[in-house]
Design a protein around this motif. Structure first.
Motif, PDB file in Angstrom:
ATOM      1  N   PHE A 162       0.849  -1.184   0.000  1.00 51.64           N
ATOM      2  CA  PHE A 162       0.000   0.000   0.000  1.00 51.64           C
ATOM      3  C   PHE A 162       0.891   1.243   0.000  1.00 51.64           C
ATOM      4  O   PHE A 162       1.962   1.234   0.600  1.00 51.64           O
ATOM      5  N   LYS A 190      -3.351   3.428  -1.354  1.00 51.08           N
ATOM      6  CA  LYS A 190      -3.758   2.728  -2.565  1.00 51.08           C
ATOM      7  C   LYS A 190      -3.004   1.407  -2.683  1.00 51.08           C
ATOM      8  O   LYS A 190      -1.841   1.306  -2.296  1.00 51.08           O
ATOM      9  N   PRO A 247      -8.001  -0.242  -0.641  1.00 50.22           N
ATOM     10  CA  PRO A 247      -7.005   0.443   0.198  1.00 50.22           C
ATOM     11  C   PRO A 247      -7.329   0.280   1.688  1.00 50.22           C
ATOM     12  O   PRO A 247      -8.448  -0.060   2.055  1.00 50.22           O
TER      13      PRO A 247
END
Lengths: 417, 204
Positions: free
Chosen positions: B160, B167, B176
């Protein structure tokens, strides 16, 4: 004197004549099933010791000044007892040995086509035994309630929950509500020490009864021996005393090896993992779950289909559909590879190019999936690894099939099994 | 020659003994199955008492989730750009759904879809529960290029980007990590200013 007293009441003589003189054909690979059974015996004996001391609860208790779940604390206390840690390690190593032995036994049956008529039923019972053995291992994972246990079980919970239609309900049934919760440990404890062993015992008994009725497939050399001697039905050694002596010495040797390994190689050190806490270290499942774990890593995260009433996610594909498909293929094998007559001799794998190469491809596929569990260490992109898996599988199939075909062409195809 | 059957008493009712027994058997088996359904329902409790249900409220202070100073308030001054810690709301540390990852990023690096209004002095917080299968995420700090640091879940290697609203940059995570608002108070401690702006925990 004592024997006479019992014999007059229980007719042991008759029993001995009927069962203890049963013929056991001999072949080294026939000990693989025994290896699985003896590991189970070790597991039961060590399991009784552990079960008497273990506390199936997540209630927080004080241990050396820190508050930890009672189940974790009880396992740490077992480790501190005289003989405690070695018993726990023997239990864990025996579990691994049992699964390895089950797999080796399955492979032996497959390659010698001992699943063919009339032994199809025992093939299915055997597959069931394998599944329940995996369930036994899985329910045992959670019990120490270490950081490792909880993470592994949490992953399994969300995989089972991801199944459309039934996942939500079955996961709550299996894990006693949503995970994490306090109800899961008592439920897993009961399954691990009661339901699963009883199911194993029942299926093992069935497996043995069918075996006693149908006998082993014999080594092919017995066929020639019988033809030269004439008239004998089965060649081997009687259950008592020869086979019993062989089995007992084999068990003692096995126990020796397991104790030796358990003494020197630590396994599942709960003290190192610690109680459940925030933060997940790099962890991989035990080797027998590695193919599923690796396969999960290969599936792209956005690979999902909408189906009426739910969604099929990558987790469902990797964690449920993939192993389910493998089990289905294995279950279908007796129907795909049929014999017109009853098969009483072990087939020579070299003489069965198609089935043998299919099996080789399967083994390579499973092993490559296990390797995929390490793509983060090997620095291989999942898509690339997926190509390798497919390539290696096809190569294993093609190469072994080609080699066996040319081997059989040279030898002629007079024996077709 | 066919012998004529004797008249039986059940013929008066029109139901033979066999049929009656069969009927009773079927009815009792169906009844027993019905009770099995109830038993299974009892054995699979509903949503209460488990799962990832967050209890964070705006105004809760952030405390360290682990380490020697677990439970102590996090001081903004103790974190430099590129640092990250796992944090709990004060007094609500027993609920794993409350675990957040507090990261300090250079304010210039924030890009959409990060909600800038929920950040303060470069501090940004996300749920620390991976949206894939629920492991706790870890901070991978890149000392050579701090802006290239990222959050990773070690279970199945989901990645992420906290500078872009967490994201998903790689791996199997479907969505996310949920952002949550944080603010530095005048005494240098941090507090939550909102609830999670998205689902928390595995999305299955």
């Amino acid at each position: 004197m004592i024997f006479k007293w019992f014999n007059e009441r229980l007719e042991i003589d008759k029993f001995r004549a009927k069962f203890l003189s049963k013929t056991f054909p001999t072949h080294p690979t026939f000990l693989l099933g025994e290896m699985a059974f003896f590991s189970f015996v070790t597991l039961v004996v060590t399991g009784i010791f552990l079960g008497l001391l273990y506390e199936p609860s997540t209630k927080m208790v004080a241990l050396f000044g820190a508050m930890v779940p009672a189940s974790y604390a009880s396992v740490v206390k077992i480790d501190l007892l005289p003989m405690g840690m070695i018993i726990r390690r023997i239990h864990h190593w025996s579990a691994m040995l049992m699964i390895a032995a089950v797999l080796a036994h399955l492979t032996r049956i497959y390659f010698t086509s001992a699943y063919r008529r009339p032994r199809e039923i025992n093939w299915f019972v055997g597959l069931g035994l394998w599944g329940i053995t995996m369930l036994a291992a899985f329910t045992g994972y959670l019990l120490p309630y270490s950081q490792f246990s909880v993470t592994a079980t949490s992953i399994a919970y969300f995989i089972s929950k991801s199944v459309p239609w039934v996942g939500d309900w079955t996961s709550r049934l299996l894990f006693a509500g949503e995970f994490p919760s306090d109800a899961t440990v008592p439920r897993f404890f009961f399954m691990h020490v009661m339901l699963v062993p009883v199911a194993l015992l029942g299926l093992i008994s069935l497996h043995m009864l069918i075996l006693v009725k149908q006998k082993h497939t014999e080594p092919p050399s017995n066929r020639w021996l019988k033809e030269s001697e004439g008239g004998r039905k089965l060649i081997g050694i009687p259950v008592w005393p020869e086979q019993t002596v062989v089995s007992m010495s084999f068990y003692l040797f096995l126990l020796f090896v397991v104790v030796l390994i358990a003494t020197y190689i630590p396994l599942n050190p709960v003290e190192t993992y610690g109680p459940p806490s925030p933060g997940t270290p790099v962890m991989r499942p035990d080797w027998y779950f590695l193919p599923i774990y690796g396969f999960l890593k290969l599936i792209p995260g956005d690979l999902s289909f909408s189906v009426p009433g739910g969604k099929i996610t990558p987790e469902t594909i990797g964690g449920v559909i993939f192993p389910g498909f493998l089990a289905l293929v294995l279950a279908l094998i007796p129907f795909l590879d049929r014999a017109k007559q009853d098969q009483h001799y072990m087939a020579n794998p070299l003489r069965r190019p198609f089935m043998t190469s299919f099996g080789m491809a399967g083994i390579v596929f499973i092993c490559m999936d296990a390797v995929s569990g390490y793509i983060d260490v090997l620095h291989i992109a999942p898509a690339k690894m997926a190509v390798y898996v497919v390539f290696a599988t096809l190569a294993a199939w093609g190469v072994s099939f080609g080699l066996l075909r040319s081997y059989n062409r040279k030898r002629g195809s007079d024996v077709k099994t | 020659m066919v012998e004529e059957e004797k008249e039986r008493p059940e013929e008066k009712t029109g139901i033979s003994r066999r049929k009656f027994t069969l009927g009773v058997l079927v009815a009792s088996v169906l009844g027993a199955l019905g009770s099995v359904f109830t038993l299974l329902k009892v054995l699979s409790p509903g949503k209460k008492g488990g799962g990832y249900v967050t209890t964070i409220e705006p105004g809760d202070g952030l405390v360290y989730a682990k380490g020697s100073n677990a439970g102590a308030s996090i001081q903004a001054s103790s974190m430099k750009t590129g640092d990250a810690v796992l944090a709990y709301p004060a007094g609500k540390t027993s609920n794993p759904a409350n675990l957040v990852q507090l990261i300090r990023i250079d304010e210039k690096d924030f890009k959409a879809p990060t909600d800038i209004a929920l950040t303060d002095k470069g501090f940004v917080a996300y749920s620390a529960i991976c949206t894939h299968l629920g492991c706790t995420v870890s901070w991978i700090r890149n000392d050579k290029a701090l802006s290239a640091s990222y959050t990773e879940c070690f279970c199945h290697n989901s990645i992420f980007d906290p500078a872009r609203g967490a994201k998903v940059m790689g791996g199997p995570a479907p969505i996310p990590l949920a952002q949550i608002g944080v603010k530095v108070k005048s005494n240098g401690t941090l507090v939550f200013t909102s609830g999670f702006k998205g689902p928390v925990g595995p999305q299955v």
